[in-house]
Scaffold this active site. Structure first.
Site: not given
Lengths: 141, 386
Positions: B86, B336, B203
């Site tokens: 990430c 993301h 999330c």
């Protein structure tokens, strides 16, 4: 485990013996005393960099430090066990934390601080009926 | 690391980004090329002035950055692909920063780009047995840490649900965010359980997209008024004995670390930049899972341990609060895109420092911080100054 079923461990050298005698196999450093689970194939200690790791059989009882209940299938197709499932961390008196699946109780009965004991159980069954075994912990509820 | 006096000043001359979303009909290199071309135009530079390129992605495979650069034009410059989970985008940015700071190059490109595989993140930052035992579920990894945080500080599910509410509110002001619709506390707390105590709306969603930057020396700048200085770019890749469940690491019982990974990266970044948390006017913190933003804010030194939930309720982290956090909606609204996420954060802070963030503009934003976490483990801190 049904009698007569063929069983294989998920991986060699994760645990020793079976039943009440079962214990996880870790590595202990002869210099700094750090303990690792699973055992390392190399003797090199990543804590103190001493080349002195030796196999160590770990105690079969510990305490739950954290846990969760997973409601979704993990990605990648590596996990072939049932969903949902409970997993978390058990701290063994030898001084090592172990990530583990939980079994033998209702998920809502799991609490941090509970004692848990090692059990060798089926993770999943292969297409030919062979049971793949792994280590789990049973919370004492 | 050399002290700031022994390295050259590096500025962000240009920024470019796609909207974060779902692009079934576009290839990742097309998204990356769009961000690169936008950044070039924004910097008012020619492609031939760029001397080196660092391209961050996780799932795009071998030579994926080269494919992106091919769309802009092969000029013989070195292209390096950066996979650092990430933190890939932040790590690419750091390499571009280093290339200029060291004096090796005057103009460098950093780009983060991604097209996400469908479904839960197929992380390979685990050992084979851990994968087979089902330990590779990111929300579950965070759930283990969340339970510990709740027990230690008395934080509740409502506390971290309010992070989602705040970030989705901010995201509604961001035309680049994947989700631009606010959610209520009830909606968050009634969303389906994923890994107790975490629910679906705790999330972040996945997203595709890209963001890129032209970094250079002050001398090479075209527009000095819009330039932002990179005051620090630090990467800390794990400390011994600290649990990072996102890559199957448990705490050492016998040898716990004197300082955690996030705390170490923050300390080094503040030290290098010659400032502290009290100097930050806007922050981008790592909210891949809502509760993570709470302890992230604490570990970065913005308040004491366990205080973030109270300050959140007081509005301290709102856009008009004292420490605006995730003004663009964070990962929870933006989405993301793993290898691009760090670059998405940098893009937002540069906009804020330039005063170009529109309806979500934080007041008097002169200094900002971006924090990217992730498997590996990694903790990246980038401090930017106007």
């Amino acid at each position: 485990m049904e009698c007569g079923k063929k069983t294989v461990p998920l991986r060699e050298e994760l645990w020793t013996a079976s039943g009440d005698q079962a214990g996880l196999i870790g590595s202990g450093c002869t210099l700094c005393g750090e303990i690792f689970f699973p055992k390392k194939k190399s003797a090199f200690c990543p804590h103190c960099q001493h080349e002195g790791l030796q196999d160590a059989t770990l105690g079969s009882r510990g305490r739950i430090t954290t846990f969760t209940m997973v409601h979704q299938q993990p990605a990648g197709g590596f996990y072939k066990g049932p969903v949902p499932y409970a997993y978390g961390v058990v701290q063994l008196p030898d001084g090592v934390n172990v990530e583990t699946l939980f079994t033998g109780c209702r998920p809502d009965e799991i609490r941090t601080g509970l004692e848990a004991r090692l059990a060798i159980e089926k993770l999943y069954e292969e297409d030919d009926g062979t049971e793949v075994l792994t280590y789990k912990f049973v919370p004492t509820v | 690391m050399k002290p700031p006096g022994e390295t050259r000043e590096v500025v962000v001359a240009g920024i470019g980004a796609t909207r974060w979303g779902y692009y079934p009909d576009r290839e990742s290199y097309e998204l990356a090329a769009e961000a690169i071309i936008d950044a070039l135009k924004d910097a008012e530079m020619e492609w031939r002035e760029v001397e080196t390129a660092f391209c961050g992605s996780v799932y795009q495979g071998t030579g994926s950055g080269h494919q992106a650069v091919r769309e802009v034009g092969l000029t013989g410059i070195p292209v390096v692909n950066v996979e650092n989970a990430c933190s890939s985008g932040s790590s690419a940015f750091r390499l571009a920063y280093q290339a200029v700071a060291s004096g090796l190059h005057d103009v460098a490109l950093a780009v983060g780009f991604e097209k996400m595989p469908k479904g839960p993140i197929p992380s390979t930052a685990f050992r084979p047995t851990e994968l087979q035992m089902g330990f590779n579920v990111q929300p579950a990894n965070y759930a283990l840490e969340t339970l510990l945080y709740m027990e230690k500080y008395g934080a509740t599910e409502e506390d971290f649900s309010l992070i989602t509410v705040k970030n989705r509110k901010n995201g509604a002001l961001n035309p680049h965010a994947r989700f631009q619709k606010p959610v209520t506390l009830e909606e968050v707390m009634n969303s389906r359980a994923v890994a107790g105590p975490l629910r679906l709306l705790h999330c972040c969603p996945l997203a595709d997209g890209a963001a890129g930057f032209i970094l250079c020396t002050r001398k090479k700048l075209r527009s000095k008024s819009r330039a932002v200085t990179v005051a620090a770019s630090v990467l800390t890749s794990g400390v011994y004995g600290e649990a990072v469940y996102q890559c199957g690491m448990v705490d050492s019982v016998k040898f716990p670390p004197a300082e955690g990974m996030v705390e170490m990266s923050a300390r080094k970044a503040y030290q290098f930049a010659g400032c502290g948390p009290e100097d930050m006017d806007v922050i981008q913190v790592y909210d891949s899972m809502a509760p993570g933003e709470l302890w992230d804010i604490e570990k970065l030194g913005f308040c004491k341990e366990g205080e973030a939930p109270r300050l959140l309720r007081e509005g301290v982290f709102d856009i008009n609060g004292k420490i605006p956090a995730n003004t663009d909606g964070g990962l929870i609204s933006r989405g993301h895109p793993l290898g691009a996420t760090g670059c998405g954060q940098i893009y937002e802070v540069v906009l804020q420092l330039r005063g170009e963030a529109g309806p979500r503009q934080a007041k008097e934003a002169k200094t900002g911080l971006c924090h990217t976490m992730g498997a590996g483990p990694n903790s990246s801190i980038i401090i930017l100054k106007k």
